[in-house]
Design an enzyme around this catalytic site. Structure first.
Site, PDB file in Angstrom:
ATOM      1  N   HIS A 207     -24.492 -13.249 -32.457  1.00 38.66           N
ATOM      2  CA  HIS A 207     -23.192 -12.558 -32.456  1.00 38.66           C
ATOM      3  C   HIS A 207     -22.717 -12.270 -33.876  1.00 38.66           C
ATOM      4  CE1 HIS A 207     -18.875 -11.919 -31.897  1.00 38.66           C
ATOM      5  NE2 HIS A 207     -18.618 -13.020 -32.580  1.00 38.66           N
ATOM      6  N   PHE A 208     -22.778 -13.282 -34.733  1.00 43.24           N
ATOM      7  CA  PHE A 208     -22.140 -13.009 -36.031  1.00 43.24           C
ATOM      8  C   PHE A 208     -23.028 -12.237 -36.997  1.00 43.24           C
ATOM      9  CE2 PHE A 208     -22.970 -17.709 -37.027  1.00 43.24           C
ATOM     10  CZ  PHE A 208     -23.838 -17.522 -38.087  1.00 43.24           C
ATOM     11  N   HIS A 209     -24.297 -12.059 -36.637  1.00 41.76           N
ATOM     12  CA  HIS A 209     -25.071 -11.131 -37.473  1.00 41.76           C
ATOM     13  C   HIS A 209     -24.797  -9.674 -37.088  1.00 41.76           C
ATOM     14  CE1 HIS A 209     -27.051 -14.670 -39.064  1.00 41.76           C
ATOM     15  NE2 HIS A 209     -27.456 -13.902 -40.042  1.00 41.76           N
TER      16      HIS A 209
ATOM     17  N   HIS B 126     -11.275 -18.708 -37.843  1.00 48.71           N
ATOM     18  CA  HIS B 126     -11.273 -17.479 -37.064  1.00 48.71           C
ATOM     19  C   HIS B 126     -10.684 -16.294 -37.834  1.00 48.71           C
ATOM     20  CE1 HIS B 126     -11.796 -14.563 -34.134  1.00 48.71           C
ATOM     21  NE2 HIS B 126     -10.582 -14.172 -34.449  1.00 48.71           N
TER      22      HIS B 126
ATOM     23  N   TYR C 180     -11.668 -11.824 -39.509  1.00 47.22           N
ATOM     24  CA  TYR C 180     -10.936 -10.554 -39.645  1.00 47.22           C
ATOM     25  C   TYR C 180     -10.641 -10.228 -41.099  1.00 47.22           C
ATOM     26  CZ  TYR C 180     -10.712 -10.968 -34.653  1.00 47.22           C
ATOM     27  OH  TYR C 180     -11.074 -11.111 -33.343  1.00 47.22           O
TER      28      TYR C 180
ATOM     29  N   ARG D 148     -28.462 -23.540 -32.068  1.00 47.54           N
ATOM     30  CA  ARG D 148     -28.302 -22.929 -33.385  1.00 47.54           C
ATOM     31  C   ARG D 148     -28.498 -24.002 -34.448  1.00 47.54           C
ATOM     32  NH1 ARG D 148     -21.814 -21.985 -34.578  1.00 47.54           N
ATOM     33  NH2 ARG D 148     -22.647 -21.351 -36.585  1.00 47.54           N
ATOM     34  N   ARG D 149     -28.589 -23.601 -35.689  1.00 44.78           N
ATOM     35  CA  ARG D 149     -28.678 -24.508 -36.832  1.00 44.78           C
ATOM     36  C   ARG D 149     -29.787 -25.535 -36.653  1.00 44.78           C
ATOM     37  NH1 ARG D 149     -22.211 -25.469 -38.201  1.00 44.78           N
ATOM     38  NH2 ARG D 149     -22.173 -23.730 -39.618  1.00 44.78           N
TER      39      ARG D 149
END
Ligand code: HAS
Ligand code: CU
Length: 569
Positions: A393-395, A242, A246, A456-457
């Site tokens: 989300h993470f793209h 996580h 950041y 996913r994946r």
């Protein structure tokens, strides 16, 4: 370094000493440039596989054409995740931090040899990890969860990348320390301090995977132990995993707070709020890892709940950022003649690709943030976990807020370190917009199809269970991915042509944009300029949020899960 004395507003806190803005020497620029070459090379290779996956979703599977080099969708996905999310980011960030440290402190690195050792350690690690991935001996995706088993060289290589980044981190700490000795009572320049806070956070964050690899994965891969404890491994992993997000984000924040205001002709709205946001990240980035493990049976609900609450607290520094950065942009735009409640937005320098890329990155981050809040909700997470929503989300976050910002930063940084002019700024502008448009199409479809239950994946193009209602979204994923493919290679092309172009008149080469703040940083309270209280708070919070559960999991550790290879699709 020459210092000038300048009276500051308010007058009550004495004088502010400003450094002369010493430029990087050619040797220092070369060192930053070496980081960028490796980072961009990783991005170019890693990005090759993204569109392959997205095209596969639409039913066009190009992987068979890549054999014998690339054996499977999963090998491609591993390359995509490791090279883009781990290598490009880490090496870009250490290069950028080298530049910000030297420039904003106005002095050379305290121990340049140390930073060189750190950099080369990362390169050795990178090569060591890349070889087994290319040989299909480490097809374990970027999270390398056991019982998936990779070659020892992959684990050792990753360890060296992390150790190298620690060493470079120490180089930055020593430099700041020396600057502080020479400048007692002066607030550390924001642009230097904030990436160094990020490096400090990184030292704490990476303890998780260091322990995971050294006590479990590496001994397992060389046959010293027979099995692993996958649940404990996941807890170690997300201790790092996580805050890793950041670690990627904060250098972009440094640019949004400390550089972008200057680029739009304005000033930073609040130095204190900027620092507060970074310190908050130092204390709350790590103790939230269980929000990736809400569905893990081995973690009791109480701990998941505590981490869910702490995840909401890590939302605040981003809200502070949204407020402060938009206020700074508005200040600049109004100085440029912008008017109206939102009409001032038009007065931002949209023709500057460096600015546009970062603004578009930040705009999409609003949606990435909303998705993050959804993920963090204990109950809603059950709907989206392990679905295509998560890569959606993470793209928006790492692949846009971060990557598109890094591209925007590169549009001044590469000309600056090479002494050249940016090649075809209009093409760079098109690059930024195509990323924005391609990502809206791609990530929106990923979110929606994830809500409909698509995992996913998974190479969905070959899955027998795909219902008709997914197909339109899968096609949009392919279209978005293709636009992104164009965009990323346009970025590579612009960078290459810039670096190979003729030397430019120094007056036409961009300088490092460092924004002033509206109120002098000397008026920022001292506690927002000190590491100690925040490091103590970080340690205490970690002890409370992870201590008991980690001790319990280590106490009950059972190394009984044998390894498996990924079955090539
Ligand atoms: Fe996340 C999963 C929660 C932020 C990356 N996240 C992931 C994964 C990745 C990732 C890679 O709670 C997948 C991991 C895997 O492989 O399994 N995430 C959050 C939350 C936030 C968040 C609460 N994520 C990020 C960032 C990332 C990132 C940043 C990369 C850089 N995420 C989760 C959770 C999961 C998760 C769960 C697990 C899901 C699961 O079940 O697997 C927050 O930090 C977000 C806060 C952000 C905001 C937005 C503020 C907006 C700003 C822009 C302002 C606009 C401006 C522009 C300045 C509140 C600052 C103005 C422009 C003008 C023109 C005026
Ligand atoms: Cu997270």
């Amino acid at each position: 370094m020459t210092l000038t004395e300048e009276p500051i507003e308010g007058g009550s806190v004495g004088t502010r000493r400003m450094d002369s803005g010493r430029d990087l020497t050619p040797g220092e620029k070369k060192f930053v440039g070496q980081h960028l070459i490796v980072a961009f090379a990783a991005l170019m290779v890693g990005s090759f596989f993204g569109p392959l996956q997205s095209l596969e979703f639409g039913g066009l599977d190009l992987y068979p054409y890549l054999e014998p080099v690339i054996k499977s969708y999963y090998q491609g996905l591993t390359l995509h995740g490791v090279l883009n999310a781990l290598v490009f980011t880490t090496i870009f960030i250490t290069g950028f931090t080298t530049l910000t440290t030297i420039k904003a402190l106005g002095r050379p690195l305290a121990k340049p040899m140390l930073n060189k050792v750190g950099f080369y350690t990362m390169i050795v690690g990178l090569v060591m990890a890349a070889i087994p991935i290319f040989l299909n001996k480490a097809t374990v995706l970027y999270t390398f969860y056991p019982p998936l088993k990779a070659s020892w060289a992959f684990y050792l290589g990753l360890t060296l990348v992390v150790v190298g980044s620690w060493i470079e981190g120490y180089g930055f700490f020593f430099t700041l320390h020396e600057w502080r000795k020479d400048n007692p009572g002066v607030r550390s320049p924001l642009v230097a301090l904030t990436p160094i806070i990020n490096m400090a956070m990184w030292q704490i964050a990476t303890l998780g995977i260091a322990v995971e690899i050294l006590t479990m994965l590496l001994p397992w891969s060389v046959g010293l132990i027979d099995g692993t404890d996958p649940e404990l491994a996941r807890t170690y992993f997300w201790w790092t995993g996580h805050p890793l997000v950041y670690f990627w984000l904060l250098p972009a924040y440094t640019s949004w707070y400390g550089m972008l205001p200057k680029q739009v002709g304005g000033k930073l709205f609040s130095d204190s709020l900027a620092r507060l946001a970074f310190w908050m990240f130092l204390i709350v980035s790590v103790p939230v890892g269980f929000h990736h493990q809400f569905t893990d049976p081995g973690v009791p609900q109480t701990w998941k709940f505590i981490h869910a609450m702490l995840t909401y607290s890590v939302f605040f520094p981003s809200m502070i950022t949204a407020f402060t950065v938009i206020a700074s942009l508005e200040y600049g735009a109004r100085r440029n003649g912008g008017t109206g409640l939102v009409g001032w937005i038009r007065a931002l320098p949209w023709k500057d690709p460096s600015v546009t890329a970062q603004l578009l990155a930040a705009i999409l981050f609003v949606f990435g943030g909303i998705g993050g809040l959804t993920n963090a909700s204990y109950s809603l997470n059950l709907v989206i976990h392990n679905t295509a929503w998560v890569p959606g989300h993470f793209h928006l976050t790492v692949a846009t807020a971060v990557t598109l910002s890094f591209m925007g930063i590169s549009y001044w940084m590469v000309p600056y370190i090479t002494g050249k002019q940016l090649y075809k700024p209009k093409l760079a502008l098109i690059q930024a917009w195509t990323w924005f448009v391609g990502m809206i199409i791609f990530s929106n479809a990923m979110h929606v199809v994830g809500l409909l239950g698509a995992p996913r994946r998974t190479p969905l193009g070959s899955a027998p269970y795909v219902p008709e209602e997914w197909s339109g979204h899968l096609l949009r994923i392919s279209i978005g991915g293709t636009i992104l493919f164009y965009s990323v290679y346009t970025f590579g092309y612009v960078m290459l042509r810039t670096a190979l172009g003729p030397k430019a008149d120094p007056a036409l080469v961009p300088t490092v944009p460092i924004a002033e703040s509206i109120r002098s940083p000397q008026l920022t309270p001292v506690w927002l300029d000190r590491f100690k209280p925040w490091l103590i708070a970080a340690a205490l919070l970690l002890l409370i949020a992870y201590g008991p559960q980690l001790v319990d999991q280590i106490w009950n550790m059972e190394l009984n899960s044998p390894g498996t290879d990924f079955v090539p699709w």
